[in-house]
Design an enzyme around this catalytic site. Structure first.
Site, short mmCIF file in Angstrom:
data_model
loop_
_atom_site.label_atom_id
_atom_site.label_comp_id
_atom_site.label_asym_id
_atom_site.label_seq_id
_atom_site.Cartn_x
_atom_site.Cartn_y
_atom_site.Cartn_z
N ALA A 5 0.81 -1.22 0.00
CA ALA A 5 0.00 0.00 0.00
C ALA A 5 0.84 1.28 0.00
O ALA A 5 0.40 2.32 -0.48
CB ALA A 5 -0.94 -0.01 1.20
N ARG B 280 -1.21 0.61 7.76
CA ARG B 280 -0.54 0.59 9.05
C ARG B 280 0.32 1.80 9.36
O ARG B 280 1.05 1.78 10.34
CB ARG B 280 0.28 -0.71 9.17
CG ARG B 280 -0.61 -1.94 9.20
CD ARG B 280 0.11 -3.25 9.26
NE ARG B 280 -0.86 -4.35 9.20
CZ ARG B 280 -1.40 -4.81 8.08
NH1 ARG B 280 -1.05 -4.30 6.91
NH2 ARG B 280 -2.29 -5.78 8.12
N ILE C 121 -4.84 -3.63 -4.54
CA ILE C 121 -6.00 -3.98 -5.36
C ILE C 121 -6.48 -2.74 -6.10
O ILE C 121 -7.62 -2.67 -6.54
CB ILE C 121 -7.12 -4.55 -4.47
CG1 ILE C 121 -7.40 -3.61 -3.30
CG2 ILE C 121 -6.73 -5.94 -3.94
CD1 ILE C 121 -8.55 -4.04 -2.44
N HIS D 232 -3.53 -10.26 -3.85
CA HIS D 232 -4.68 -10.00 -2.98
C HIS D 232 -5.93 -9.67 -3.80
O HIS D 232 -6.84 -8.99 -3.31
CB HIS D 232 -4.38 -8.90 -1.97
CG HIS D 232 -3.51 -9.37 -0.83
ND1 HIS D 232 -2.94 -8.50 0.09
CD2 HIS D 232 -3.15 -10.61 -0.43
CE1 HIS D 232 -2.24 -9.21 0.98
NE2 HIS D 232 -2.34 -10.48 0.68
#
Ligand code: OAD
Ligand code: ZN
Length: 238
Positions: free
Chosen positions: A22, A34, A102, A118
């Site tokens: 990410a 996170r 994604i 993912h």
């Protein structure tokens, strides 16, 4: 310096593959999971939001919270880091990109060899009959307050084809493992390497470069650790 060292490793490598998370897309305006203060999991629990447990037992809940997160990624545009990786692939400097993301941004930037481990936000499918639908179909139904959205053929509940907590890993992950095994350098970009099983990929490769804004549990294993923003680091290496 670290950029030169990374560039030298890449030049010397016979086959190099990249693993992104990410953090490569935060510069495109998508929050990561996170990062302290801004990460999505600061206020939400992934097991409560993007899990099969919630999708199967509380589908309305899934569509009200988790689905919104997925849907919000779809308007983002690639940033310099995505474009440099696409260029590196074109020039044969890297083999391809394994991504936990994604958001489709590697493909939007022109990357061809993308392993989406993912899942993706282009498609969905019926939990009952398996029929494939486009992600737009899910969005249209949700916008029309058909929550959860249902299959036109069998009335089963539709789901997005992203990997939720509780889902098995897709075939793309087996392919990714194979490519990492045949590579001699893995470059991790923008991932906390906190999520299994993807985070065992750094264990099965000879050389490792980590480009991440913050510390990761694999830094001790890496030949080079660059604690900078992805675009800045890649620009300098490039
Ligand atoms: P994380 O949010 O766990 O990690 C992103 C990392 O990127 C953090 O360590 C940040 O410090 C770093 N970062 C943020 N912006 C950056 C930038 N501009 N340049 C460089 N680094 C930056 O995201 P992932 O590792 O991708 O899974 O998370 C893995 C999985 O956990 C996700 O695929 C998702 C999530 O739950 C599923 O939904 C199945
Ligand atoms: Zn169906």
């Amino acid at each position: 310096n670290l950029f030169e060292e990374a560039a030298r490793l890449i030049k010397q490598s016979r086959k190099t593959i990249v693993l992104t998370g990410a953090g490569i897309s935060t510069e495109s305006g998508i929050p990561d999971f996170r990062s302290p203060g801004t990460g999505l999991w600061e206020n939400l629990d992934p097991m409560e939001v993007l899990s099969t447990r919630v999708l199967y037992n509380f589908p309305e809940e899934f569509y009200k919270v988790g689905f919104k997160i997925l849907s919000s990624m779809r308007n983002a545009e690639p940033n310099e880091a995505h474009y440099i990786l696409s260029e590196m692939e074109k020039e044969g400097i890297i083999f391809g990109v394994i991504t936990q993301n994604i958001d489709n941004l590697h493909q939007k930037a022109g990357s061809k060899n993308v392993f989406e481990v993912h899942g993706n936000t282009r498609e969905g499918s019926c939990l009952h009959c398996g029929k494939k639908v486009s992600f737009e179909v899910l969005e249209e139904k949700v916008n029309k307050k058909q929550i959860p959205p249902r299959c036109d053929d069998c009335n089963g509940i539709l789901r997005p084809d992203v990997v939720l907590f509780g889902d098995p890993m897709p075939y793309a992950f087996d392919l990714a493992i194979k490519e990492v095994k045949s590579s001699d350098l893995l470059i991790v970009i923008g991932s906390s390497l906190a999520v299994s099983p993807v985070n065992f990929l750094p264990d099965i490769v000879r050389h490792l470069i980590i480009i991440n804004a913050t510390e990761t549990p694999y830094d001790y294993k890496a030949d080079v650790v660059i604690r900078e923003k992805a675009s800045y680091a890649l620009r300098n290496i490039w």
